[in-house]
Design an enzyme around this catalytic site. Structure first.
Site, PDB file in Angstrom:
ATOM      1  N   ASP A 491       0.858  -1.237  -0.117  1.00  0.00           N
ATOM      2  CA  ASP A 491       0.102  -0.191   0.118  1.00  0.00           C
ATOM      3  C   ASP A 491       0.847   1.132  -0.076  1.00  0.00           C
ATOM      4  O   ASP A 491       2.074   1.263   0.251  1.00  0.00           O
ATOM      5  CB  ASP A 491      -0.905   0.116   1.388  1.00  0.00           C
ATOM      6  CG  ASP A 491      -2.096   0.616   0.860  1.00  0.00           C
ATOM      7  OD1 ASP A 491      -2.413   1.404   0.185  1.00  0.00           O
ATOM      8  OD2 ASP A 491      -3.177   0.432   1.786  1.00  0.00           O
ATOM      9  N   ASP A 560     -10.907   1.746  -2.889  1.00  0.00           N
ATOM     10  CA  ASP A 560     -11.497   1.519  -1.631  1.00  0.00           C
ATOM     11  C   ASP A 560     -13.077   1.513  -1.490  1.00  0.00           C
ATOM     12  O   ASP A 560     -13.598   1.420  -0.480  1.00  0.00           O
ATOM     13  CB  ASP A 560     -10.830   2.785  -0.681  1.00  0.00           C
ATOM     14  CG  ASP A 560      -9.457   2.297  -0.018  1.00  0.00           C
ATOM     15  OD1 ASP A 560      -8.974   1.191  -0.217  1.00  0.00           O
ATOM     16  OD2 ASP A 560      -8.910   3.140   0.591  1.00  0.00           O
TER      17      ASP A 560
HETATM   18  C1  GLA Z   1      -5.746   1.920   2.193  1.00  0.00           C
HETATM   19  C2  GLA Z   1      -6.261   0.679   1.434  1.00  0.00           C
HETATM   20  C3  GLA Z   1      -7.113   0.000   2.174  1.00  0.00           C
HETATM   21  C4  GLA Z   1      -6.652  -0.653   3.630  1.00  0.00           C
HETATM   22  C5  GLA Z   1      -6.431   0.675   4.078  1.00  0.00           C
HETATM   23  C6  GLA Z   1      -5.924   0.074   5.740  1.00  0.00           C
HETATM   24  O1  GLA Z   1      -6.902   2.891   2.439  1.00  0.00           O
HETATM   25  O2  GLA Z   1      -6.589   1.484   0.106  1.00  0.00           O
HETATM   26  O3  GLA Z   1      -7.690  -1.195   1.334  1.00  0.00           O
HETATM   27  O4  GLA Z   1      -5.649  -1.488   3.141  1.00  0.00           O
HETATM   28  O5  GLA Z   1      -5.365   1.325   3.777  1.00  0.00           O
HETATM   29  O6  GLA Z   1      -5.268   1.104   6.314  1.00  0.00           O
END
Ligand code: GLA
Length: 752
Positions: A491, A560
């Site tokens: 990420d 997300d």
């Molecule tokens: C980001 C990712 C999510 C999740 C969060 C965790 O927003 O896109 O899918 O992994 O971080 O903090």
């Protein structure tokens, strides 16, 4: 295949790059200039190379006044420089501090203006791009054309490199600058490519996307008018709005017909792509590193390679263009993952957020395994003292309060349930509240004596410094080696801003480039040493979904936003560039956590099957009937994922005014296809609808069935499917309105 076009005396007059279904031709004009002659359908056997488009322009400037005068402003050029007689945007800007200028009594600092063609060569394999993303050297049939130019005054050599992508209507282009002079040369713009398309008979439409976090990639299309249209990112990552890609189509081209040109950068940082309509109706398409955030000082003897750009062409509309992009995307992926079916996963994020311990994780995992899920991904919150997003990034050690047996015992438990083990990480980041930051406060990007900039309470590690990059790589290696990890979600949750390095030798204009080049280095080494680990790229959802990351991340978390109606648009736009094999899509709870919308489990499930199918919920909280339905969906998907993941995507044209989104996945031998139809809003009283599917052999008969319409089936030829389509009854309303149906098309015996 690359062919030099030679005159009788053996000297070149141009070069033809033959791709499957397309051709790119560069002409040598006046022995000195490189002109874009053609980028479109094949014009074999021999292009005439007659460039009639550069006569002297009234109120323009004339080059070569003594010989046969012409205007650069009218010449379709391959990689133009500015400040001369071409008044359009240049592909590069270089400034030389050349002794000769001083000696002649001129300013010791001056622009590089006149590059002259010098030589050509064809090289086997991958060209030298300085460690930036490219096709693998072992790709069968790879060869590259290099055209070299030079500015005699400064000693700046420019090498334009062209590599057809074997088996596709696409090629890669980039530029390499070499300082063969005796003084430094400053680059303040260095695009990956530039080309002047010939005047199209019809006008051009621009197809691009816009959006933000959780509303990624909303397609926008409009006719190109006069002037310059630019898209790009200044965020240090390619961004949620758009991958670094631009598409031009001739006016009226649709999903299945018409000419389309696409360009996409193999780059994940700041970028720009622009199209400029010239005075006389021609179009210049160019792009690369964002010039506002880039400069480079080229010392004598040094060279600098720009990121590569992919140029794709189609005469069969946007679907045709996407199939070219998809083929290239597949060849960019790590070899192990190109053809391998991907596991159905369950990610803990929306199931538990930060609130879990080992027992809760294993209980979610157990109910997931019972449904047929194959991989359990432990998302954020497992390390340091991270119980919210304010702390601990950089401290990649298990939190014993949550995982008393460590990751190793959890992995063992999951493997015992028959599940793979996946883990979340954000390797490039550090929280100010972390042991890493306290030990090395100078390791993050910051401007000395300025306030630090934080996004999601976090800072970015300065990977341009060798010791920081080494630390990040060592941490990754030690984690991946510490227990059996099958998958890593990588990420990246904030953009770059107010960046500076504590290492004074790293110039500000070079920092963002050096930072990303080092990141690619880490990714390349780690992915090569752990080839069986499936890496999924993520940046707050789809913020870094680009062809630069594909060689390391064969799949991306597309957003997300897991709401199925939003996802229809997000996934459809992502499919312009990426095949479903690269797009992570999960079923989550209803009401949806991002939009609040209610939707049926079936709709959520079918929309998620448009990508790599997975889950983002606790199955233990579902009713027994819902769990049974999901188990059936997973079994159905797993039986068909050879087509759903590895087949060819065809976007179908639904009734857009009703919000319809439809697509089909075709088996390579066309013996089978699976079509999806979704409508976000129920139209009370609507009776039936039809779907047209082109591209199946016309003489074959297909049995069309749907698990959503048990009493219904049709027997139709490929010709009828393409011209009339099949009609189906529309289902009645259900909570949340949005409806999705799936159809299977099975080829029957041949008619002839
Ligand atoms: C980001 C990712 C999510 C999740 C969060 C965790 O927003 O896109 O899918 O992994 O971080 O903090």
């Amino acid at each position: 295949m690359i062919r030099p076009l030679l005159r009788d005396d053996g000297r070149p007059s141009g070069w033809a790059l033959e791709c499957a279904g397309a051709e790119y031709v560069v002409a040598l004009f006046h022995e000195r200039y490189l002109a874009t002659y053609h980028w479109g359908g094949p014009i074999r056997p021999e292009p005439s190379l007659e460039i009639a488009s550069a006569p002297p322009q009234p109120f323009g400037l004339v080059e070569d006044p003594s010989a046969s005068p012409f205007s650069l402003n009218r010449l379709p050029q391959e990689y133009p420089w500015g400040r001369g007689g071409d008044f359009r945007s240049p592909a590069f800007i270089a400034d030389s501090r050349v002794a000769a200028f001083g000696a002649a009594g001129l300013s010791p600092s001056g622009p590089v203006l006149d590059l002259e063609y010098r030589s050509w060569r064809i090289l086997p394999g991958a060209p030298d791009i300085g460690g930036l993303p490219f096709l693998r050297a072992e790709t069968v049939g790879l060869e590259s054309l290099e055209l070299e130019l030079e500015d005699p005054q400064s000693g700046l050599a420019l090498i334009l490199c062209y590599t057809p992508v074997p088996g596709t209507a696409a090629l890669l282009r980039f530029a390499r600058f070499v300082n063969r002079g005796s003084l430094a040369i400053g680059l303040s713009r260095a695009f990956s490519f530039s080309l002047d398309l010939p005047l199209p008979a019809r006008g051009l439409d621009l197809v691009a996307t816009e959006g933000a976090w959780a509303t990624e990639r909303q397609v926008s299309r409009r006719p190109l008018g006069l002037g310059r249209t630019e898209i790009g990112s200044r965020r240090g990552l390619s961004g949620h709005a758009s991958s670094p890609a631009i598409i031009l189509t001739e006016t009226g081209a649709g999903e299945t017909g018409g000419k389309a040109w696409g360009a996409s950068l193999l780059w994940s940082g700041d970028w720009i792509l622009a199209v400029e309509k010239g005075e006389e109706g021609t179009y210049r398409l160019q792009g690369g590193l964002h010039p506002e955030l880039f400069s480079w000082s080229l010392a004598p003897g040094d060279s600098f390679a720009t990121p590569a750009a992919l140029l794709a062409y189609s005469e069969t509309g946007l679907n045709g263009l996407s199939s070219v992009f998809h083929a290239v995307a597949r060849s960019l992926m790590p070899p192990v993952w190109r053809e391998r079916e991907r596991p159905v996963l369950l990610n803990s994020w929306e199931a538990a957020y930060f609130d879990y311990d080992e027992a809760r994780l294993l209980s979610i995992a157990r109910s997931a395994a019972e449904l047929g899920v194959e991989l359990f991904v432990l998302d954020d919150g497992w390390f340091g003292k991270r119980n919210d997003d304010r702390t601990s990034l950089g401290d990649w050690k298990e939190n014993p309060a949550k995982l008393p047996g460590g990751l190793a015992r959890l992995a063992e438990g999951l493997h015992g349930l028959g599940l793979g083990f996946g883990l979340w990480m954000e390797p490039e980041m550090v929280s100010a509240d972390s042991e890493l930051y306290r030990a090395h406060p100078d390791w993050c990007l910051a401007l000395p004596s300025r306030l630090p900039s934080e996004g999601r309470n976090q800072r970015v590690l300065d990977l341009s410094r060798a010791e920081v990059a080494e630390h990040v790589e060592a941490q990754l290696r030690s984690l991946l080696g510490s227990c059996p990890i099958d998958y890593l979600k990588w990420d990246f949750n904030r953009p770059l801003a107010r960046v500076g390095s504590a290492d004074p030798s790293i110039a500000e204009g070079e920092l963002r480039f050096r930072w990303l080049r080092n990141l690619y280095g880490i990714l390349g080494r780690v992915a090569a040493d752990f080839p069986e680990v499936l890496f999924e790229g993520c940046a707050g959802g789809g913020g870094r979904m680009d062809f630069g990351m594909l060689p390391f991340f064969p799949q991306f978390w597309a957003s997300d936003n897991t709401d199925p109606v939003w996802r229809l648009g997000i996934q459809r736009a992502a499919s312009l560039l990426f095949p479903p094999l690269a797009i992570g899509a999960h079923v989550s709870a209803s009401p949806n956590h991002q939009s609040g919308r209610l939707s049926s489990l079936r709709t959520r499930s079918l929309v998620a099957m448009g990508g790599i199918y997975g889950f983002e919920l606790d199955p233990g909280l579902l009713s027994a009937a819902e769990r049974a339905a999901l188990a059936a969906d997973i079994a159905w998907y797993r039986e068909r994922r050879g087509i759903l993941q590895l087949g060819e995507l065809l976007r179908l044209e639904g009734r857009s005014e009703w919000g319809d989104v439809a697509w089909a996945m075709l088996a390579p031998d066309r013996g089978r296809a699976i079509a999806f139809w979704c409508r976000p809003w129920h139209r009370p009283g609507a009776g039936s609808f039809s779907l047209v599917i082109e591209g199946l052999p016309e003489s074959l008969l297909y049995r069309v069935v749907s698990p959503d319409l048990p009493a219904w089936s049709r027997l139709l030829s490929g010709a009828e499917l393409a011209r009339r389509g099949f009609e189906f009854p529309l289902p009645g309303p259900e909570p949340g309105e949005a409806r999705a149906l799936v159809f299977e098309l099975l080829a029957q015996a041949r008619r002839d």
